[in-house]
Scaffold this motif. Structure first.
Motif, PDB file in Angstrom:
ATOM      1  N   LEU A   5       0.858  -1.179   0.000  1.00  0.00           N
ATOM      2  CA  LEU A   5       0.000   0.000   0.000  1.00  0.00           C
ATOM      3  C   LEU A   5       0.897   1.232   0.000  1.00  0.00           C
ATOM      4  CD1 LEU A   5      -2.532  -1.198   2.735  1.00  0.00           C
ATOM      5  CD2 LEU A   5      -2.680  -1.505   0.249  1.00  0.00           C
ATOM      6  N   ILE A   6       0.773   2.044  -1.036  1.00  0.00           N
ATOM      7  CA  ILE A   6       1.662   3.190  -1.235  1.00  0.00           C
ATOM      8  C   ILE A   6       0.942   4.499  -0.930  1.00  0.00           C
ATOM      9  CG2 ILE A   6       3.037   4.461  -2.947  1.00  0.00           C
ATOM     10  CD1 ILE A   6       3.201   1.748  -4.508  1.00  0.00           C
ATOM     11  N   ASP A   7       1.541   5.282  -0.061  1.00  0.00           N
ATOM     12  CA  ASP A   7       1.096   6.652   0.189  1.00  0.00           C
ATOM     13  C   ASP A   7       1.768   7.502  -0.886  1.00  0.00           C
ATOM     14  OD1 ASP A   7       0.822   9.289   1.009  1.00  0.00           O
ATOM     15  OD2 ASP A   7       1.611   8.965   3.023  1.00  0.00           O
ATOM     16  N   ALA A   8       1.087   7.709  -2.004  1.00  0.00           N
ATOM     17  CA  ALA A   8       1.684   8.413  -3.152  1.00  0.00           C
ATOM     18  C   ALA A   8       1.853   9.905  -2.903  1.00  0.00           C
ATOM     19  CB  ALA A   8       0.845   8.186  -4.416  1.00  0.00           C
ATOM     20  N   LEU A  11       5.559   8.733  -0.920  1.00  0.00           N
ATOM     21  CA  LEU A  11       6.447   7.959  -1.804  1.00  0.00           C
ATOM     22  C   LEU A  11       6.003   8.273  -3.238  1.00  0.00           C
ATOM     23  CD1 LEU A  11       8.765   5.821  -1.624  1.00  0.00           C
ATOM     24  CD2 LEU A  11       6.998   4.087  -1.919  1.00  0.00           C
ATOM     25  N   SER A  12       6.442   9.434  -3.728  1.00  0.00           N
ATOM     26  CA  SER A  12       5.860   9.989  -4.950  1.00  0.00           C
ATOM     27  C   SER A  12       6.770   9.973  -6.176  1.00  0.00           C
ATOM     28  CB  SER A  12       5.419  11.431  -4.681  1.00  0.00           C
ATOM     29  OG  SER A  12       6.513  12.192  -4.216  1.00  0.00           O
ATOM     30  N   SER A  13       7.971   9.460  -6.050  1.00  0.00           N
ATOM     31  CA  SER A  13       8.890   9.405  -7.183  1.00  0.00           C
ATOM     32  C   SER A  13       8.752   8.075  -7.926  1.00  0.00           C
ATOM     33  CB  SER A  13      10.336   9.553  -6.682  1.00  0.00           C
ATOM     34  OG  SER A  13      11.248   9.123  -7.659  1.00  0.00           O
ATOM     35  N   PRO A  14       8.556   8.119  -9.240  1.00  0.00           N
ATOM     36  CA  PRO A  14       8.490   6.866  -9.995  1.00  0.00           C
ATOM     37  C   PRO A  14       9.730   5.992  -9.786  1.00  0.00           C
ATOM     38  CG  PRO A  14       7.749   8.687 -11.367  1.00  0.00           C
ATOM     39  CD  PRO A  14       8.304   9.284 -10.108  1.00  0.00           C
ATOM     40  N   ALA A  15      10.901   6.601  -9.706  1.00  0.00           N
ATOM     41  CA  ALA A  15      12.131   5.821  -9.494  1.00  0.00           C
ATOM     42  C   ALA A  15      12.112   5.117  -8.149  1.00  0.00           C
ATOM     43  CB  ALA A  15      13.355   6.727  -9.604  1.00  0.00           C
ATOM     44  N   ALA A  36      -2.035   2.318  -4.721  1.00  0.00           N
ATOM     45  CA  ALA A  36      -1.430   3.624  -4.457  1.00  0.00           C
ATOM     46  C   ALA A  36      -2.548   4.609  -4.143  1.00  0.00           C
ATOM     47  CB  ALA A  36      -0.619   4.104  -5.652  1.00  0.00           C
ATOM     48  N   TYR A  37      -2.383   5.340  -3.055  1.00  0.00           N
ATOM     49  CA  TYR A  37      -3.365   6.297  -2.585  1.00  0.00           C
ATOM     50  C   TYR A  37      -2.760   7.685  -2.687  1.00  0.00           C
ATOM     51  CZ  TYR A  37      -5.114   2.037  -0.419  1.00  0.00           C
ATOM     52  OH  TYR A  37      -5.563   0.760  -0.207  1.00  0.00           O
ATOM     53  N   GLY A  38      -3.529   8.658  -3.173  1.00  0.00           N
ATOM     54  CA  GLY A  38      -2.977   9.996  -3.225  1.00  0.00           C
ATOM     55  C   GLY A  38      -3.861  10.974  -3.956  1.00  0.00           C
ATOM     56  N   SER A  39      -3.324  12.174  -4.069  1.00  0.00           N
ATOM     57  CA  SER A  39      -4.023  13.219  -4.816  1.00  0.00           C
ATOM     58  C   SER A  39      -3.962  12.882  -6.300  1.00  0.00           C
ATOM     59  CB  SER A  39      -3.357  14.573  -4.570  1.00  0.00           C
ATOM     60  OG  SER A  39      -2.053  14.578  -5.141  1.00  0.00           O
ATOM     61  N   ALA A  40      -4.867  13.460  -7.064  1.00  0.00           N
ATOM     62  CA  ALA A  40      -4.884  13.230  -8.503  1.00  0.00           C
ATOM     63  C   ALA A  40      -3.556  13.639  -9.132  1.00  0.00           C
ATOM     64  CB  ALA A  40      -6.042  14.000  -9.145  1.00  0.00           C
ATOM     65  N   GLU A  41      -2.982  14.742  -8.648  1.00  0.00           N
ATOM     66  CA  GLU A  41      -1.721  15.233  -9.205  1.00  0.00           C
ATOM     67  C   GLU A  41      -0.580  14.240  -8.974  1.00  0.00           C
ATOM     68  OE1 GLU A  41      -3.501  17.128  -6.828  1.00  0.00           O
ATOM     69  OE2 GLU A  41      -4.633  18.114  -8.420  1.00  0.00           O
ATOM     70  N   ASN A  42      -0.454  13.734  -7.747  1.00  0.00           N
ATOM     71  CA  ASN A  42       0.626  12.796  -7.458  1.00  0.00           C
ATOM     72  C   ASN A  42       0.443  11.473  -8.180  1.00  0.00           C
ATOM     73  OD1 ASN A  42       2.144  14.512  -5.896  1.00  0.00           O
ATOM     74  ND2 ASN A  42       1.220  13.866  -3.982  1.00  0.00           N
ATOM     75  N   LEU A  43      -0.787  10.997  -8.255  1.00  0.00           N
ATOM     76  CA  LEU A  43      -1.031   9.747  -8.975  1.00  0.00           C
ATOM     77  C   LEU A  43      -0.777   9.915 -10.469  1.00  0.00           C
ATOM     78  CD1 LEU A  43      -4.143   8.491  -7.021  1.00  0.00           C
ATOM     79  CD2 LEU A  43      -1.839   7.497  -6.981  1.00  0.00           C
ATOM     80  N   LYS A  44      -1.104  11.097 -11.010  1.00  0.00           N
ATOM     81  CA  LYS A  44      -0.831  11.360 -12.428  1.00  0.00           C
ATOM     82  C   LYS A  44       0.674  11.306 -12.688  1.00  0.00           C
ATOM     83  CE  LYS A  44      -1.700  14.534 -16.200  1.00  0.00           C
ATOM     84  NZ  LYS A  44      -2.286  15.809 -16.616  1.00  0.00           N
ATOM     85  N   GLY A  45       1.474  11.821 -11.754  1.00  0.00           N
ATOM     86  CA  GLY A  45       2.927  11.786 -11.898  1.00  0.00           C
ATOM     87  C   GLY A  45       3.495  10.374 -11.840  1.00  0.00           C
ATOM     88  N   LEU A  46       2.730   9.452 -11.281  1.00  0.00           N
ATOM     89  CA  LEU A  46       3.148   8.051 -11.186  1.00  0.00           C
ATOM     90  C   LEU A  46       2.473   7.164 -12.235  1.00  0.00           C
ATOM     91  CD1 LEU A  46       3.035   7.494  -7.310  1.00  0.00           C
ATOM     92  CD2 LEU A  46       5.082   7.522  -8.755  1.00  0.00           C
ATOM     93  N   ALA A  47       1.739   7.763 -13.176  1.00  0.00           N
ATOM     94  CA  ALA A  47       0.899   6.993 -14.108  1.00  0.00           C
ATOM     95  C   ALA A  47       1.659   5.875 -14.821  1.00  0.00           C
ATOM     96  CB  ALA A  47       0.243   7.927 -15.121  1.00  0.00           C
ATOM     97  N   ASP A  48       2.828   6.164 -15.370  1.00  0.00           N
ATOM     98  CA  ASP A  48       3.579   5.128 -16.084  1.00  0.00           C
ATOM     99  C   ASP A  48       4.015   4.008 -15.139  1.00  0.00           C
ATOM    100  OD1 ASP A  48       3.285   6.432 -18.512  1.00  0.00           O
ATOM    101  OD2 ASP A  48       5.223   7.458 -18.364  1.00  0.00           O
ATOM    102  N   THR A  49       4.448   4.369 -13.960  1.00  0.00           N
ATOM    103  CA  THR A  49       4.877   3.377 -12.974  1.00  0.00           C
ATOM    104  C   THR A  49       3.693   2.534 -12.506  1.00  0.00           C
ATOM    105  OG1 THR A  49       6.638   4.849 -12.260  1.00  0.00           O
ATOM    106  CG2 THR A  49       6.037   3.086 -10.747  1.00  0.00           C
TER     107      THR A  49
END
Length: 157
Positions: A5-8, A11-15, A36-49
Motif C-alpha cells: 500500500l503506497i502513500d503516493a 512515496l511519490s517518485s516513480p524511481a 497507491a493512494y494519493g491526490s490526482a496530481e501525485n497519482l498522475k505523476g506516477l501513471a507510467d509506474t
C-alpha cells in the motif's frame, strides 16, 4: 498473501516506486495486492509506474491533511481482518502517523515493512516496523533495523 500500500503523497517518485518493487519482489516474492493512494496530481505523476507494475490507484478527495493516510489505514485494517490475513503488509511511506496502524497489524501477526526515502522517514517510526527499506539517493535498497537501546553506563566505584 503480500500487500503493498503506497502513500503516493509521500512515496511519490516513480524511481523510488520502481526501486521498491524490484527490491521487494527479489526479497519476498510476488506482491498480490498493489495499491497507491494519493491526490490526482501525485497519482498522475506516477501513471507510467502504476501501469508498469499494475498498481491500482485510489484518488482521495482533496479535503484536508491526512485523507490519504486514513484511506490507506482503513484498507490495511480491512485486509488484516480477512481470513486468511496477509502474511505481510508493506507501507510505502515514512510518516509517523502510521505507527498506531503498524502496531495493530503486528498484534494480528502480520509482518509490517516500511518503504521510504531516507529523508522522509520519521526516525521515531523505525522501531515500530519489522523492517525498513530505504529507496532513492544512495540509500538504494538499504535496510534499517531498530536501534538497540544504549548500553548502561558502567557504575563508578
Amino acid at each position: 498473501m503480500r500487500v503493498f500500500l503506497i502513500d503516493a503523497d509521500n512515496l511519490s517518485s516513480p524511481a523510488w516506486v520502481d526501486e521498491a518493487f524490484q527490491a521487494l519482489e527479489t526479497a519476498e516474492g510476488s506482491l498480490a495486492v498493489r495499491r497507491a493512494y494519493g491526490s490526482a496530481e501525485n497519482l498522475k505523476g506516477l501513471a507510467d509506474t502504476l501501469r508498469t507494475w499494475a498498481i491500482r490507484p485510489f484518488v482521495n478527495l482533496s479535503l484536508s491533511k491526512n485523507t490519504t493516510d486514513i484511506a490507506l489505514a482503513a484498507d490495511a485494517m480491512a485486509f488484516a481482518c480477512q481470513q486468511p490475513a496477509p502474511a505481510m503488509i508493506v507501507i510505502g511511506s515514512g510518516d509517523a502517523d502510521f505507527v498506531p496502524l503498524v502496531v495493530r497489524l503486528r498484534e494480528r501477526g502480520i509482518q509490517v515493512v516500511c518503504v521510504s526515502e531516507a529523508s522522509k522517514m520519521a526516525p521515531e517510526a523505525v522501531p515500530a516496523y519489522d523492517r525498513v527499506l530505504y529507496v532513492g539517493h544512495a540509500a538504494s535498497a538499504r535496510r534499517a533495523s531498530p536501534s538497540p537501546a544504549p548500553a548502561a553506563a558502567p557504575a563508578k566505584a
